[in-house]
Design a protein around this motif. Structure first.
Motif, PDB file in Angstrom:
ATOM      1  N   LEU A 254       0.828  -1.210   0.000  1.00  0.00           N
ATOM      2  CA  LEU A 254       0.000   0.000   0.000  1.00  0.00           C
ATOM      3  C   LEU A 254       0.862   1.259   0.000  1.00  0.00           C
ATOM      4  O   LEU A 254       0.536   2.245  -0.672  1.00  0.00           O
ATOM      5  CB  LEU A 254      -0.906   0.023   1.234  1.00  0.00           C
ATOM      6  CG  LEU A 254      -2.221  -0.754   1.163  1.00  0.00           C
ATOM      7  CD1 LEU A 254      -2.921  -0.688   2.503  1.00  0.00           C
ATOM      8  CD2 LEU A 254      -3.131  -0.201   0.064  1.00  0.00           C
TER       9      LEU A 254
ATOM     10  N   TYR B  76      -3.445   3.860  -3.961  1.00  0.00           N
ATOM     11  CA  TYR B  76      -4.786   3.509  -3.495  1.00  0.00           C
ATOM     12  C   TYR B  76      -5.364   4.658  -2.659  1.00  0.00           C
ATOM     13  O   TYR B  76      -4.772   5.090  -1.672  1.00  0.00           O
ATOM     14  CB  TYR B  76      -4.726   2.231  -2.656  1.00  0.00           C
ATOM     15  CG  TYR B  76      -6.036   1.859  -2.022  1.00  0.00           C
ATOM     16  CD1 TYR B  76      -7.109   1.450  -2.809  1.00  0.00           C
ATOM     17  CD2 TYR B  76      -6.204   1.927  -0.640  1.00  0.00           C
ATOM     18  CE1 TYR B  76      -8.312   1.112  -2.226  1.00  0.00           C
ATOM     19  CE2 TYR B  76      -7.410   1.586  -0.056  1.00  0.00           C
ATOM     20  CZ  TYR B  76      -8.460   1.184  -0.850  1.00  0.00           C
ATOM     21  OH  TYR B  76      -9.656   0.864  -0.278  1.00  0.00           O
TER      22      TYR B  76
ATOM     23  N   TYR C  55      -4.319   6.438   2.893  1.00  0.00           N
ATOM     24  CA  TYR C  55      -3.774   5.144   3.305  1.00  0.00           C
ATOM     25  C   TYR C  55      -2.329   4.923   2.876  1.00  0.00           C
ATOM     26  O   TYR C  55      -1.520   4.438   3.676  1.00  0.00           O
ATOM     27  CB  TYR C  55      -4.667   4.008   2.797  1.00  0.00           C
ATOM     28  CG  TYR C  55      -6.068   4.058   3.351  1.00  0.00           C
ATOM     29  CD1 TYR C  55      -6.286   4.169   4.722  1.00  0.00           C
ATOM     30  CD2 TYR C  55      -7.176   4.006   2.513  1.00  0.00           C
ATOM     31  CE1 TYR C  55      -7.572   4.229   5.232  1.00  0.00           C
ATOM     32  CE2 TYR C  55      -8.465   4.056   3.021  1.00  0.00           C
ATOM     33  CZ  TYR C  55      -8.662   4.166   4.388  1.00  0.00           C
ATOM     34  OH  TYR C  55      -9.919   4.232   4.894  1.00  0.00           O
TER      35      TYR C  55
ATOM     36  N   LEU D 218     -11.571  -2.214  -2.569  1.00  0.00           N
ATOM     37  CA  LEU D 218     -10.206  -2.716  -2.584  1.00  0.00           C
ATOM     38  C   LEU D 218      -9.929  -3.469  -3.884  1.00  0.00           C
ATOM     39  O   LEU D 218      -8.888  -3.319  -4.496  1.00  0.00           O
ATOM     40  CB  LEU D 218     -10.008  -3.651  -1.392  1.00  0.00           C
ATOM     41  CG  LEU D 218      -8.615  -3.842  -0.870  1.00  0.00           C
ATOM     42  CD1 LEU D 218      -7.933  -2.523  -0.625  1.00  0.00           C
ATOM     43  CD2 LEU D 218      -8.676  -4.641   0.421  1.00  0.00           C
TER      44      LEU D 218
END
Lengths: 283, 302
Positions: free
Chosen positions: B43, B48, B270, B53
């Motif tokens: 990640l 993202y 994130y 997801l």
């Protein structure tokens, strides 16, 4: 000659008094804040504003009555008991099963599997927090008891495996082998030999899991949203943290949040200190 | 005649038993810890931005973009500096103090050792959340601390502190010293007490006994506790999250609070949050490596 002896014993006495004073100082430092908290939880907020350091003039229980109901403490306490109880039992069973296999059943996968658990002792909650949040959402377990329990069990597992395997290794292999010759299955050996004999280390693992799970705060905070699923620490933080000026109720809520672990500590003092020392050796 | 157990049968049963015993725990562990750790690194290298997801917007690898982002953010350095203060207080405050207290109790220099130990360890077992709010109220402008100071200095007026980390560091010292006390006591008790008695009979003073017998015997434990203190300090979250929330103006923020804010406050970022956690792991390994290096270089006279 006599003079020297006298000065020696005088300085020894001074030393002794000083040592006691130092120990007493640290003891008072350790518990004064907690006593201050308990004492003030029996004052009304109005009295607290006027008298922040002294004993309450009249001891009132109204803070506790209010906080107990408004903070929804019965639900929180039940939730914490459920999370902690299930996590501890499942961790014990699963980690001792695996520990038994690693210690007593020769297999070429053991090195890799056991090794990956040991690496788990070094992994941090921070690294898994965001991925776990995304995964739990993805599998549809967000805001559910299972979505809290599964991570808790996984996190407690490495310590259980580490301590369990080490201990089960010390159980004589001859016991397992003779039971095998008598025709016992591995499951039967696990239940009738390994579990009873590994009970001492089971207590250590249980203590570490109980204290860790009961006080866990970060994960449950992000993995649940309903008040009915929160644990005691999260509930205390939500309720007491928001009462920035109503000190009486806030202090009562904190005392309620403190009592379960305090009782647990006073009952299992010896086992807890032993467990902490054993858990710290991992390095 | 019953079927004889062949060697192959027993092998097969052994194999099946092995996997039955190991798999339940291992699968949970993989799902909850091992895979998320790897996923976290992935990640941190991706773009993202939340949402589904799988099957949502396609996710691309963007290299070290977020790490560069992180290293040019002044708040990262502020948080890192605060973490280092905590490491410092843990290694040079909690450990020596814990050792001192353990030593006094272990050598029987005072009576009621059990009482002292129980009381000094008490803060460690209580939920960090309770501790955090308790001290927040204690140090608050309308709390007890200004009142307490006024007992000694009536002219004292509450103002915004220039050192907002000081109360936090004090509470960390207060809360965890007992843990080191317990660890040291447990390990002191493993030392063969007849050696100490023999040295004392031979005329060694208390400080000589400490210097030449007890400290060398504990050098391994000292390193272990230092590692424990370092990794614990880098991870510290609950107390600061509850006590200050990183405020005022991020001045008491630490890496984990900084990371939490990026991931769960406002629009989720994130990848950046995972870059922070990856950096935390790397720093922790570096510091632990350094500790082990210092030990191999200067310690280990056993």
């Amino acid at each position: 000659m006599r003079d020297i002896k006298d000065t020696q014993s005088v300085s020894a006495k001074v030393n002794l008094v000083l040592t006691y004073l130092v120990m007493l100082f640290f003891t008072v430092m350790a518990i004064y804040p907690l006593l201050w908290l308990v004492m003030n939880s029996f004052k009304t907020t109005t009295e607290f504003q006027l008298n922040k350091l002294g004993l309450p003039q009249d001891w009132v229980l109204v803070n506790y009555q209010d906080s107990w109901v408004r903070g929804k403490f019965p639900v929180l306490i039940i939730n914490s008991i459920v999370y902690t109880g299930i996590t501890t039992v499942v961790t014990l069973v699963f980690s001792f099963m695996a520990g038994f296999a690693f210690a007593k059943i020769p297999h070429k996968a053991t090195k890799f599997l056991h090794g990956s658990f040991i690496i788990g002792l070094l992994l941090t909650l921070q690294s898994i927090m965001v991925p776990l949040f995304l995964i739990i959402n993805w599998v549809g377990l967000y805001n559910s008891r299972l979505g809290v329990l599964i991570p808790y069990i996984g996190i407690a597992m490495p310590m259980g495996i580490y301590l369990g395997t080490e201990y089960i290794k010390s159980i004589p292999t001859a016991l397992v082998e003779s039971a095998r010759i008598d025709g016992a299955t591995y499951m039967k050996i696990f239940i009738s030999i390994i579990i009873p004999m590994a009970a001492p280390v089971g207590v250590t693992v249980a203590i570490l899991t109980v204290t860790g799970t009961w006080n866990e705060f970060m994960l449950i905070n992000i993995l649940t949203s309903s008040d009915t699923l929160k644990s005691l620490p999260v509930g205390v933080q939500k309720f007491a943290g928001a009462l920035s000026s109503d000190f009486g109720k806030q202090f009562a809520a904190l005392v309620i949040g403190l009592i379960p672990m305090l009782l647990f500590y006073l009952v299992f003092r010896k086992e807890i200190t032993k467990g902490v020392a054993a858990g710290a050796v991992k390095g | 005649m019953p079927r004889m157990h062949t060697l192959a049968d027993s092998r097969r049963e052994q194999n099946r038993a092995y996997w039955t015993l190991v798999l339940p725990g291992f699968l949970i562990y993989i799902a909850v810890m091992a895979f998320p750790t790897v996923f976290s690194i992935f990640l941190s290298l991706s773009d993202y931005a939340g949402g589904k997801l799988f099957g949502g917007n396609p996710v691309h690898l963007v290299g070290l973009k977020w790490y560069k982002n992180l290293f040019s953010d002044e708040y990262f350095y502020l948080a890192l500096k605060n973490n280092m203060y905590i490491v410092f207080v843990s290694v040079f405050g909690q450990i020596p103090l814990g050792f001192f207290l353990a030593y006094v109790l272990y050598r029987g220099l005072v009576r009621f050792a059990d009482f002292f130990q129980t009381m000094i360890y008490l803060p460690t077992v209580i939920s960090t959340v309770v501790i955090g709010i308790l001290w927040k109220s204690f140090f608050a402008p309308y709390g007890a601390f200004p009142e307490l100071v006024r007992l000694f200095n009536p002219a004292y007026e509450y103002g915004i502190s220039n050192h907002p980390m000081l109360p936090v560091l004090f509470v960390i010292l207060w809360m965890y010293t007992g843990m080191y006390l317990i660890i040291f006591i447990a390990n002191l008790q493993k030392i063969d007490s007849s050696i100490i008695e023999a040295a004392r009979i031979d005329g060694a003073s208390e400080s000589q006994t400490l210097r030449y017998i007890i400290l060398p015997a504990l050098s391994g434990v000292l390193v272990t506790t230092a590692i424990l203190a370092i990794s614990g300090s880098l991870k510290s979250f609950d107390l600061i999250f509850v006590m200050t929330g990183g405020g005022p103006a991020n001045r008491t923020s630490v890496l984990s609070v900084y990371m939490f804010d990026k991931a769960f406050k406002g629009a989720p970022r994130y990848p950046l949050a995972n870059a922070i956690s990856t950096v935390m792991v790397i720093i922790s390994f570096l510091l632990i490596g350094l500790t082990k290096w210092v030990e191999s270089k200067f310690g280990g006279r056993e």
